[in-house]
Design an enzyme around this catalytic site. Structure first.
Site, PDB file in Angstrom:
ATOM      1  N   SER A 141      -4.771   0.720  -0.337  1.00 33.86           N
ATOM      2  CA  SER A 141      -6.119   0.505  -0.862  1.00 33.86           C
ATOM      3  C   SER A 141      -6.830  -0.568  -0.040  1.00 33.86           C
ATOM      4  CB  SER A 141      -6.041   0.044  -2.318  1.00 33.86           C
ATOM      5  OG  SER A 141      -7.305  -0.418  -2.760  1.00 33.86           O
ATOM      6  N   TYR A 156      -2.076  -5.664  -8.142  1.00 34.94           N
ATOM      7  CA  TYR A 156      -2.383  -4.370  -7.509  1.00 34.94           C
ATOM      8  C   TYR A 156      -2.551  -4.573  -6.005  1.00 34.94           C
ATOM      9  CZ  TYR A 156      -5.045  -0.010  -6.642  1.00 34.94           C
ATOM     10  OH  TYR A 156      -5.500   1.198  -6.164  1.00 34.94           O
TER      11      TYR A 156
HETATM   12  P1  NAD Z   1      -5.893   9.002 -11.097  1.00 31.89           P
HETATM   13  O1  NAD Z   1      -5.648   8.127 -12.267  1.00 31.89           O
HETATM   14  O2  NAD Z   1      -6.645  10.271 -11.284  1.00 31.89           O
HETATM   15  O3  NAD Z   1      -4.533   9.358 -10.359  1.00 31.89           O
HETATM   16  C1  NAD Z   1      -3.323   8.686 -10.540  1.00 31.89           C
HETATM   17  C2  NAD Z   1      -2.287   9.711 -10.906  1.00 31.89           C
HETATM   18  O4  NAD Z   1      -1.002   9.081 -10.868  1.00 31.89           O
HETATM   19  C3  NAD Z   1      -2.471  10.274 -12.321  1.00 31.89           C
HETATM   20  O5  NAD Z   1      -2.404  11.680 -12.287  1.00 31.89           O
HETATM   21  C4  NAD Z   1      -1.324   9.670 -13.100  1.00 31.89           C
HETATM   22  O6  NAD Z   1      -0.846  10.477 -14.155  1.00 31.89           O
HETATM   23  C5  NAD Z   1      -0.288   9.520 -11.994  1.00 31.89           C
HETATM   24  N1  NAD Z   1       0.756   8.549 -12.319  1.00 31.89           N
HETATM   25  C6  NAD Z   1       0.598   7.327 -12.882  1.00 31.89           C
HETATM   26  N2  NAD Z   1       1.794   6.735 -13.036  1.00 31.89           N
HETATM   27  C7  NAD Z   1       2.727   7.608 -12.549  1.00 31.89           C
HETATM   28  C8  NAD Z   1       4.128   7.569 -12.449  1.00 31.89           C
HETATM   29  N3  NAD Z   1       4.839   6.517 -12.886  1.00 31.89           N
HETATM   30  N4  NAD Z   1       4.759   8.639 -11.905  1.00 31.89           N
HETATM   31  C9  NAD Z   1       4.062   9.715 -11.473  1.00 31.89           C
HETATM   32  N5  NAD Z   1       2.726   9.805 -11.557  1.00 31.89           N
HETATM   33  C10 NAD Z   1       2.070   8.757 -12.093  1.00 31.89           C
HETATM   34  O7  NAD Z   1      -6.666   8.059 -10.053  1.00 31.89           O
HETATM   35  P2  NAD Z   1      -6.908   8.199  -8.473  1.00 31.89           P
HETATM   36  O8  NAD Z   1      -8.082   7.328  -8.201  1.00 31.89           O
HETATM   37  O9  NAD Z   1      -6.944   9.613  -8.035  1.00 31.89           O
HETATM   38  O10 NAD Z   1      -5.626   7.453  -7.880  1.00 31.89           O
HETATM   39  C11 NAD Z   1      -4.750   8.015  -6.924  1.00 31.89           C
HETATM   40  C12 NAD Z   1      -4.237   6.893  -6.048  1.00 31.89           C
HETATM   41  O11 NAD Z   1      -5.314   6.358  -5.287  1.00 31.89           O
HETATM   42  C13 NAD Z   1      -3.620   5.710  -6.782  1.00 31.89           C
HETATM   43  O12 NAD Z   1      -2.459   5.280  -6.089  1.00 31.89           O
HETATM   44  C14 NAD Z   1      -4.681   4.635  -6.683  1.00 31.89           C
HETATM   45  O13 NAD Z   1      -4.148   3.342  -6.766  1.00 31.89           O
HETATM   46  C15 NAD Z   1      -5.251   4.938  -5.315  1.00 31.89           C
HETATM   47  N6  NAD Z   1      -6.570   4.410  -5.024  1.00 31.89           N
HETATM   48  C16 NAD Z   1      -7.639   4.777  -5.777  1.00 31.89           C
HETATM   49  C17 NAD Z   1      -8.876   4.276  -5.450  1.00 31.89           C
HETATM   50  C18 NAD Z   1     -10.095   4.627  -6.266  1.00 31.89           C
HETATM   51  O14 NAD Z   1     -11.122   3.967  -6.118  1.00 31.89           O
HETATM   52  N7  NAD Z   1     -10.048   5.653  -7.106  1.00 31.89           N
HETATM   53  C19 NAD Z   1      -9.042   3.419  -4.358  1.00 31.89           C
HETATM   54  C20 NAD Z   1      -7.923   3.079  -3.600  1.00 31.89           C
HETATM   55  C21 NAD Z   1      -6.692   3.588  -3.929  1.00 31.89           C
END
Ligand code: NAD
Length: 251
Positions: A141, A156
């Site tokens: 991130s 985080y």
């Molecule tokens: P999201 O909440 O839709 O996706 C996260 C997914 O991970 C969910 O489907 C959730 O059920 C799953 N999950 C959570 N804990 C888990 C576990 N213990 N085992 C297996 N699956 C698990 O949100 P997103 O934004 O699509 O996030 C995806 C990734 O992107 C994450 O790692 C997040 O930290 C990262 N990220 C997101 C952003 C943003 O702005 N959305 C920015 C940088 C990084």
């Protein structure tokens, strides 16, 4: 097609608006067979059903659980016979400040975001090594690079910075086996991870710092994952790809 007949494992891909499912869709469009690993079977199955082509696979796997990761990899190999791509995408966040981080929250955030990357990589690497090929892409991130994003707390940031170190070390270790390991570092991407905490005022404020003038979409990150998964990036390993609209531009 960029991923014709490749087997791709994607963690955290059941969220309908998430980066993981957008990636699964992009991969399926490009000919991949996809295994979605997430916490809830029904959600993972619904996600799979929305994908083109197939056959695809939905599995319950909590990435914090080493045994579940090992079992999932075993099931995928039994089903498809190989693993070409691993996308370590699962993650959770918590918008708190340093003095508010309790030990349980520290463990929870580090376990999913960092330990989960190790667990699932350890589960898939032996198969990739025996094939002599593989591509792993890990979710970090912008929060790791600039000391906090917008929604992530310091734990985080620490976990996502840990992912960068872990991925680079694995890239060095497994390069000789034909396995590439890279990271993506998104800025603010519009998914459910922000919950209802992104107010209009916050959005306007954030946009002022983004040269491309918009927040990211899940598909923007999916495209970067696609590049890293495919042979287009055949000579790229240990790299970090920013997907942030210019929110952070390095010197
Ligand atoms: P999201 O909440 O839709 O996706 C996260 C997914 O991970 C969910 O489907 C959730 O059920 C799953 N999950 C959570 N804990 C888990 C576990 N213990 N085992 C297996 N699956 C698990 O949100 P997103 O934004 O699509 O996030 C995806 C990734 O992107 C994450 O790692 C997040 O930290 C990262 N990220 C997101 C952003 C943003 O702005 N959305 C920015 C940088 C990084």
């Amino acid at each position: 097609m960029l991923l014709k007949d490749k087997v791709a494992v994607i963690s955290g891909a059941a969220g309908l608006r998430g980066i993981g499912l957008a990636t699964a869709r992009r991969f399926a469009e490009q000919g991949a067979k996809v295994a979605i690993l997430d916490l809830n079977l029904e959600a993972a199955q619904t996600a799979i059903a929305s994908l083109p082509a197939g056959p695809h696979l939905a599995l319950v796997c909590d990435v914090t659980d080493r045994e579940q990761c090992q079992l999932s990899a075993k099931q995928i190999v039994e089903h498809y016979g190989r693993i070409d791509v691993l996308i370590n995408n699962a993650g959770i966040t918590q918008p708190v400040r340093t003095l508010e981080i309790d030990p349980e929250s520290w463990d929870r955030i580090l376990d999913v975001n960092l330990r989960g990357v190790l667990n699932l990589s350890q589960a898939c690497l032996p198969t990739m090594r025996s094939q002599g090929s593989g591509s792993i892409a890990c979710m970090s991130s912008v929060s790791a690079q600039r000391g906090g994003g917008i929604f992530g707390g310091p734990h985080y940031s620490a976990a996502k910075a840990g992912v960068l170190g872990l991925a680079k070390a694995m890239a060095r270790e497994f390069g000789p086996d034909g396995i590439r390991v890279n990271c993506v570092t998104p800025g603010l991407i519009e998914t459910d991870i922000t919950g209802d905490k992104l107010t209009d005022a916050m959005r306007q404020d954030i946009l002022k710092g983004i040269p491309l003038g918009r927040l990211g979409a899940a598909g923007d990150v999916a495209n970067a994952y696609l590049f890293l998964a495919s042979d287009l990036s055949a000579y790229i390993t240990g790299a970090v790809i920013d997907v942030n609209g210019g929110m952070l531009i390095h010197g």
